[in-house]
Design a protein around this motif. Structure first.
Motif, PDB file in Angstrom:
ATOM      1  N   PHE A  84     -11.374  50.931  35.572  1.00  0.00           N
ATOM      2  CA  PHE A  84     -10.126  50.454  35.127  1.00  0.00           C
ATOM      3  C   PHE A  84      -9.034  51.106  34.469  1.00  0.00           C
ATOM      4  CE2 PHE A  84     -11.392  47.414  32.208  1.00  0.00           C
ATOM      5  CZ  PHE A  84      -9.705  47.172  31.500  1.00  0.00           C
ATOM      6  N   ASP A  85      -7.355  51.303  34.450  1.00  0.00           N
ATOM      7  CA  ASP A  85      -6.160  51.474  34.123  1.00  0.00           C
ATOM      8  C   ASP A  85      -5.183  51.150  34.133  1.00  0.00           C
ATOM      9  OD1 ASP A  85      -5.023  53.101  31.784  1.00  0.00           O
ATOM     10  OD2 ASP A  85      -5.771  54.897  33.342  1.00  0.00           O
ATOM     11  N   GLN A  86      -4.396  51.235  32.765  1.00  0.00           N
ATOM     12  CA  GLN A  86      -3.164  50.739  33.253  1.00  0.00           C
ATOM     13  C   GLN A  86      -1.638  51.642  33.424  1.00  0.00           C
ATOM     14  OE1 GLN A  86      -3.136  47.841  29.490  1.00  0.00           O
ATOM     15  NE2 GLN A  86      -2.218  49.514  28.336  1.00  0.00           N
ATOM     16  N   THR A  87      -1.065  51.470  33.900  1.00  0.00           N
ATOM     17  CA  THR A  87      -0.038  52.687  33.905  1.00  0.00           C
ATOM     18  C   THR A  87       1.785  52.252  34.081  1.00  0.00           C
ATOM     19  OG1 THR A  87       0.924  54.966  34.464  1.00  0.00           O
ATOM     20  CG2 THR A  87      -0.029  53.365  35.538  1.00  0.00           C
ATOM     21  N   ALA A  92      13.744  51.497  35.562  1.00  0.00           N
ATOM     22  CA  ALA A  92      15.358  51.717  35.169  1.00  0.00           C
ATOM     23  C   ALA A  92      15.160  53.227  34.081  1.00  0.00           C
ATOM     24  CB  ALA A  92      16.075  51.228  34.938  1.00  0.00           C
ATOM     25  N   HIS A  93      15.316  54.218  34.006  1.00  0.00           N
ATOM     26  CA  HIS A  93      15.276  55.230  32.999  1.00  0.00           C
ATOM     27  C   HIS A  93      16.225  54.956  32.436  1.00  0.00           C
ATOM     28  CE1 HIS A  93      12.021  57.447  35.102  1.00  0.00           C
ATOM     29  NE2 HIS A  93      12.323  57.131  36.128  1.00  0.00           N
ATOM     30  N   GLU A 114      19.456  51.105  28.253  1.00  0.00           N
ATOM     31  CA  GLU A 114      17.922  50.290  27.758  1.00  0.00           C
ATOM     32  C   GLU A 114      17.019  50.691  29.298  1.00  0.00           C
ATOM     33  OE1 GLU A 114      18.777  46.198  29.004  1.00  0.00           O
ATOM     34  OE2 GLU A 114      21.149  46.207  28.670  1.00  0.00           O
ATOM     35  N   LYS A 115      15.737  50.571  28.879  1.00  0.00           N
ATOM     36  CA  LYS A 115      14.877  50.885  29.463  1.00  0.00           C
ATOM     37  C   LYS A 115      14.442  49.610  30.378  1.00  0.00           C
ATOM     38  CE  LYS A 115      10.730  52.167  28.184  1.00  0.00           C
ATOM     39  NZ  LYS A 115       9.602  53.613  27.284  1.00  0.00           N
ATOM     40  N   ARG A 116      13.796  49.591  31.076  1.00  0.00           N
ATOM     41  CA  ARG A 116      13.249  48.645  32.091  1.00  0.00           C
ATOM     42  C   ARG A 116      12.505  49.254  32.534  1.00  0.00           C
ATOM     43  NH1 ARG A 116      15.743  44.213  30.094  1.00  0.00           N
ATOM     44  NH2 ARG A 116      18.122  44.545  30.310  1.00  0.00           N
ATOM     45  N   ALA A 117      11.156  48.733  32.194  1.00  0.00           N
ATOM     46  CA  ALA A 117       9.477  48.713  32.636  1.00  0.00           C
ATOM     47  C   ALA A 117       8.707  47.360  33.264  1.00  0.00           C
ATOM     48  CB  ALA A 117       8.992  49.739  31.710  1.00  0.00           C
ATOM     49  N   TRP A 118       7.525  47.618  34.056  1.00  0.00           N
ATOM     50  CA  TRP A 118       6.966  47.080  34.093  1.00  0.00           C
ATOM     51  C   TRP A 118       5.259  47.492  34.635  1.00  0.00           C
ATOM     52  CZ3 TRP A 118       3.673  47.321  38.588  1.00  0.00           C
ATOM     53  CH2 TRP A 118       4.779  48.138  39.947  1.00  0.00           C
ATOM     54  N   ILE A 136       2.070  43.142  34.937  1.00  0.00           N
ATOM     55  CA  ILE A 136       2.559  42.703  33.927  1.00  0.00           C
ATOM     56  C   ILE A 136       3.784  42.987  33.505  1.00  0.00           C
ATOM     57  CG2 ILE A 136       2.002  42.364  31.111  1.00  0.00           C
ATOM     58  CD1 ILE A 136      -0.905  43.436  32.124  1.00  0.00           C
ATOM     59  N   MET A 137       4.284  41.616  33.753  1.00  0.00           N
ATOM     60  CA  MET A 137       5.902  41.960  33.788  1.00  0.00           C
ATOM     61  C   MET A 137       6.360  40.640  32.440  1.00  0.00           C
ATOM     62  SD  MET A 137       7.354  41.474  36.791  1.00  0.00           S
ATOM     63  CE  MET A 137       6.951  42.614  37.982  1.00  0.00           C
TER      64      MET A 137
END
Length: 139
Positions: A84-87, A92-93, A114-118, A136-137
């Motif tokens: 497994f791996d995560q990325t 939103a860049h 702001e950076k928005r990511a999960w 994962i959030m």
């Protein structure tokens, strides 16, 4: 794209009477992205990761570690060996680049500060089974 077709409509990839099987070629994907999504290519902004010089040695060491682990812990089934791996998936860049229609005169950038990511955790077993996506959030 090929993975989605294999999972959702595998019969599309089988030859039917008198016709060849569908091929998901690079040119088909490029044409699809351009005509259906109106995406165009952009220049890269950073160097890609390079294969290490000792990649063969690292792969051989990995093989031995896996073989010993499977033997020592008596793992009976390939589906129990999982990679497994995560990325990070950016929603939103925080830069001034984005996708937009070709020829657009104004391109709005929101949430520039702001950076928005999960985080997406993906996995596949040695038997070829793809594990469910874990998301994962926080915040």
């Amino acid at each position: 794209m090929l993975g989605h077709i294999q999972r959702g409509a595998p019969k599309l990839l089988e030859p039917s009477s008198g016709t060849a099987a569908f091929k998901c070629s690079d040119s088909f994907v490029r044409k699809f992205l351009h005509t259906r999504l109106n995406w165009v290519t952009r220049a890269g902004t950073k160097a890609a990761q390079k294969t290490p010089e000792d990649a063969s040695r690292q792969l051989l060491q990995l093989f031995f570690r896996l073989a010993l682990t499977i033997r020592d812990y008596d793992i009976p089934d390939a589906s129990l060996v999982v990679n497994f791996d995560q990325t990070q998936v950016i929603v939103a860049h925080n830069d001034n680049r984005t996708y937009d229609q070709r020829g657009a005169k104004q391109v709005a950038i929101t949430n520039k500060e702001e950076k928005r990511a999960w985080t997406a955790v993906v996995g596949v077993s040695a038997s070829g089974e793809v594990l469910p996506l874990q998301v994962i959030m926080k915040g």
